[in-house]
Design a protein around this motif. Structure first.
Motif, PDB file in Angstrom:
ATOM      1  N   PRO A  11      50.483  43.923  25.750  1.00 25.82           N
ATOM      2  CA  PRO A  11      50.279  44.148  27.184  1.00 25.82           C
ATOM      3  C   PRO A  11      51.168  43.234  28.026  1.00 25.82           C
ATOM      4  CG  PRO A  11      48.478  42.842  26.301  1.00 25.82           C
ATOM      5  CD  PRO A  11      49.338  43.216  25.135  1.00 25.82           C
ATOM      6  N   GLU A  15      49.033  43.722  33.251  1.00 28.03           N
ATOM      7  CA  GLU A  15      47.979  44.529  32.623  1.00 28.03           C
ATOM      8  C   GLU A  15      46.779  43.663  32.244  1.00 28.03           C
ATOM      9  OE1 GLU A  15      50.832  48.019  30.718  1.00 28.03           O
ATOM     10  OE2 GLU A  15      50.262  46.302  29.506  1.00 28.03           O
ATOM     11  N   CYS A  16      47.064  42.480  31.750  1.00 30.92           N
ATOM     12  CA  CYS A  16      45.957  41.568  31.397  1.00 30.92           C
ATOM     13  C   CYS A  16      45.160  41.188  32.636  1.00 30.92           C
ATOM     14  CB  CYS A  16      46.492  40.313  30.717  1.00 30.92           C
ATOM     15  SG  CYS A  16      47.189  40.613  29.103  1.00 30.92           S
ATOM     16  N   SER A  19      42.946  43.983  33.801  1.00 29.22           N
ATOM     17  CA  SER A  19      41.899  44.434  32.872  1.00 29.22           C
ATOM     18  C   SER A  19      40.547  43.892  33.343  1.00 29.22           C
ATOM     19  CB  SER A  19      42.206  43.898  31.471  1.00 29.22           C
ATOM     20  OG  SER A  19      41.963  42.498  31.444  1.00 29.22           O
ATOM     21  N   TYR A  21      38.673  41.987  31.777  1.00 29.59           N
ATOM     22  CA  TYR A  21      38.683  40.551  31.458  1.00 29.59           C
ATOM     23  C   TYR A  21      39.319  39.773  32.607  1.00 29.59           C
ATOM     24  CZ  TYR A  21      37.931  41.927  26.565  1.00 29.59           C
ATOM     25  OH  TYR A  21      37.439  42.445  25.413  1.00 29.59           O
ATOM     26  N   GLY A  22      40.482  40.271  33.030  1.00 33.87           N
ATOM     27  CA  GLY A  22      41.239  39.588  34.079  1.00 33.87           C
ATOM     28  C   GLY A  22      40.417  39.393  35.332  1.00 33.87           C
ATOM     29  N   ILE A  38      47.882  33.635  29.870  1.00 37.29           N
ATOM     30  CA  ILE A  38      48.262  34.993  29.420  1.00 37.29           C
ATOM     31  C   ILE A  38      49.659  34.941  28.811  1.00 37.29           C
ATOM     32  CG2 ILE A  38      48.818  37.327  30.189  1.00 37.29           C
ATOM     33  CD1 ILE A  38      46.626  37.007  32.355  1.00 37.29           C
ATOM     34  N   MET A  59      43.150  44.517  22.549  1.00 32.82           N
ATOM     35  CA  MET A  59      42.919  43.810  23.821  1.00 32.82           C
ATOM     36  C   MET A  59      41.815  42.770  23.648  1.00 32.82           C
ATOM     37  SD  MET A  59      44.214  43.522  26.742  1.00 32.82           S
ATOM     38  CE  MET A  59      43.752  42.388  28.022  1.00 32.82           C
ATOM     39  N   ALA A  63      42.435  38.975  24.491  1.00 34.56           N
ATOM     40  CA  ALA A  63      41.619  38.367  25.548  1.00 34.56           C
ATOM     41  C   ALA A  63      40.912  37.111  25.047  1.00 34.56           C
ATOM     42  CB  ALA A  63      40.615  39.375  26.086  1.00 34.56           C
ATOM     43  N   ILE A  66      43.427  34.397  25.034  1.00 30.11           N
ATOM     44  CA  ILE A  66      43.753  33.985  26.414  1.00 30.11           C
ATOM     45  C   ILE A  66      42.642  33.080  26.940  1.00 30.11           C
ATOM     46  CG2 ILE A  66      44.023  34.786  28.800  1.00 30.11           C
ATOM     47  CD1 ILE A  66      45.293  37.361  27.669  1.00 30.11           C
TER      48      ILE A  66
END
Ligand SMILES: *Cc1c(COP(=O)(O)O)cnc(C)c1O
Length: 464
Positions: A11, A15-16, A19, A21-22, A38, A59, A63, A66
């Motif tokens: 990604p 995109e992260c 998401s 999560y982001g 990230i 992902m 994640a 991250i």
């Protein structure tokens, strides 16, 4: 061959961030830390793919990595740790820890406006140092008091105020070095005063001072041998004799006490640490000492003594560069207030409490830690409760022994050094000592509220 398909599936930062999560990270953490984490994670995954390491690039897996990085980057660099070394005033570990009263007062003063430089009764500008003066006068018996950033600054401003380009007479037995950077000859040089050494390393007499006085003598300085002892065939000039010389030639006598003890430690087996009150009573014109050594308060340099001299120091333009912050005032006033009742001070000022704690109390604490550990790790190490000695530290009371109890740990499956390192790199860090190839946890400097955490740290370190 690197997996090109997988590489293209990694990604992007955007995109992260976008998401689910982001979104959650952005609610909790700082944006720059998230972006950095990230990038680090994607770079690491890319490298693993290039190395044919076949990493999980779902992902969820990305994640998780991250988030680990975010948490690591979000930690403060300055952070609490557990001092299991038994050194009470540990200079590397922040010297004195503050009492609850001091902590409460810091919070109250720091989060509000205050009368730091405001006279509420008169409704106009007030003096920063007025808040602390009365209590210091009350406790020490001196005429006046002022406070600067640390004791090094206190000594420096005394030299600058009274001895610029003039001679300061110091005994050769008292040319101390405190913790590497504070050395009397160098402090003297940088203040513009001229060091006039008298006597010898082991013996200095009153006549040595008398013979050294000249028209250009600015001060007689006595430096407390805080962190060393000269024993054997010795002689130092006591303050009352120095005061006689000072009076005769009209030269102020400054005593740099360093530790700044305000309660007699004789009942606790420490016989050669003069209190500030005693030195003032003996006639020293100015006494300087630290706020965060034996006093157990915040970092500060306290100067007490004759009103005329303290006023002169206050009028020195250098004062502005050494002035203390309101949080220090808050902590110092709350610490000093507790000294109005010695029993309470010994109970509630942590440095005093730890230094005066009896073997019985320490043994109880050690047993508590020991029993908790024994349940979980007796198959992983030899555990024992042993008597040992703690140290005051902070360049204070170098010869004094403080009988204590330690838990000694000898691990089966790793070296003692490896265990020490694991504890040190744990969360929180635990700083223990090694003696004769066992690891020692000295219960004197363990706070009761830390016991559970400490036990978990030891269990974790021995288990992994
Ligand atoms: C500790 C000490 C100092 C330096 O005090 P800080 O508060 O660390 O600046 C100076 N003189 C003596 C004798 C000391 O013991």
């Amino acid at each position: 061959m690197p997996d090109k398909k997988k590489l293209s599936q990694l990604p992007s930062v955007d995109e992260c961030l976008k998401s689910p999560y982001g979104e959650e990270w952005l609610n909790t953490y700082y944006r720059k830390i998230i972006v950095l984490s990230i990038r680090e994670t994607i770079d690491a995954k890319r490298q693993e793919l290039l190395d044919d390491a076949n990493p999980d690039i779902s992902m969820d897996a990305i994640a998780a990595d991250i988030e680990k990085n975010i948490i690591r980057h979000s930690e403060y660099r300055l952070r609490p740790l557990i001092n299991a070394s038994g050194v009470v005033i540990h200079t590397n570990l922040g010297r004195s820890i503050l009492s609850d009263k001091a902590m409460e007062n810091i919070a109250a003063i720091a989060r509000s406006y205050s009368n730091l430089e405001y006279d509420i009764a008169k409704g106009k500008r007030g003096k920063r140092y007025s808040h602390i003066k009365n209590i210091l006068v009350e406790l020490t018996g001196a005429e006046d008091a002022v406070v600067v950033n640390n004791n090094a600054a206190a000594v420096l401003i005394c030299l600058d105020t009274f001895a610029k380009a003039m001679e300061v007479i110091v005994s050769r037995g008292e040319l101390v070095e405190i913790g590497g950077s504070f050395r009397i000859p160098e402090v003297m040089k940088s203040s513009g005063a001229i060091l006039r050494e008298v006597g010898t390393t082991n013996k200095t007499h009153k006549a040595d001072y008398e013979n050294a006085v000249c028209g250009n003598t600015g001060l007689l300085l006595k430096v407390h041998q805080s962190n060393y002892k000269i024993s054997g065939f010795t002689q130092e000039v006591p303050v009352p004799d120095l005061v006689k010389v000072g009076k005769e030639f009209k030269i102020p006598v400054v005593s740099d006490l360093g530790s700044g003890c305000m309660i007699s430690l004789k009942p606790y087996g420490v016989h050669d640490e003069p209190t500030v009150q005693e030195v003032i009573k003996e006639g020293a014109d100015l006494v300087t000492f630290s706020g965060d050594k034996l006093l157990g308060g915040p970092q500060a340099g306290i100067i007490v003594g004759r009103k005329k001299l303290v006023q002169k120091i206050q009028n020195n333009p250098m004062m502005r560069a050494m002035r203390i912050d309101k949080m220090t005032f808050a902590a110092l006033e709350a610490t000093l207030m507790q000294y109005l009742d010695e029993e309470k001070a010994i109970k509630h000022v942590p440095t005093l409490r730890m230094l005066t704690e009896t073997g019985d109390i320490i043994k109880k604490r050690v047993k508590k830690i020991f029993n908790a550990l024994k349940k979980s790790v007796s198959d992983k190490a030899i555990l024992e409760v042993q008597p040992d000695q703690s140290r005051a530290g902070g360049g204070s009371l170098p010869e004094a022994d403080f009988p204590t109890f330690v838990i000694s740990i000898k691990p089966h499956n790793m070296s003692v050094n490896a265990l020490e390192k694991k504890l040190r790199l744990g969360d929180p860090a635990v700083i223990a000592r090694i003696k004769e190839d066992v690891l020692q946890i000295d219960a004197r400097t363990i706070q009761d509220r830390e016991i559970k955490t400490l036990v978990n740290c030891v269990i974790t370190s021995l288990s992994t």
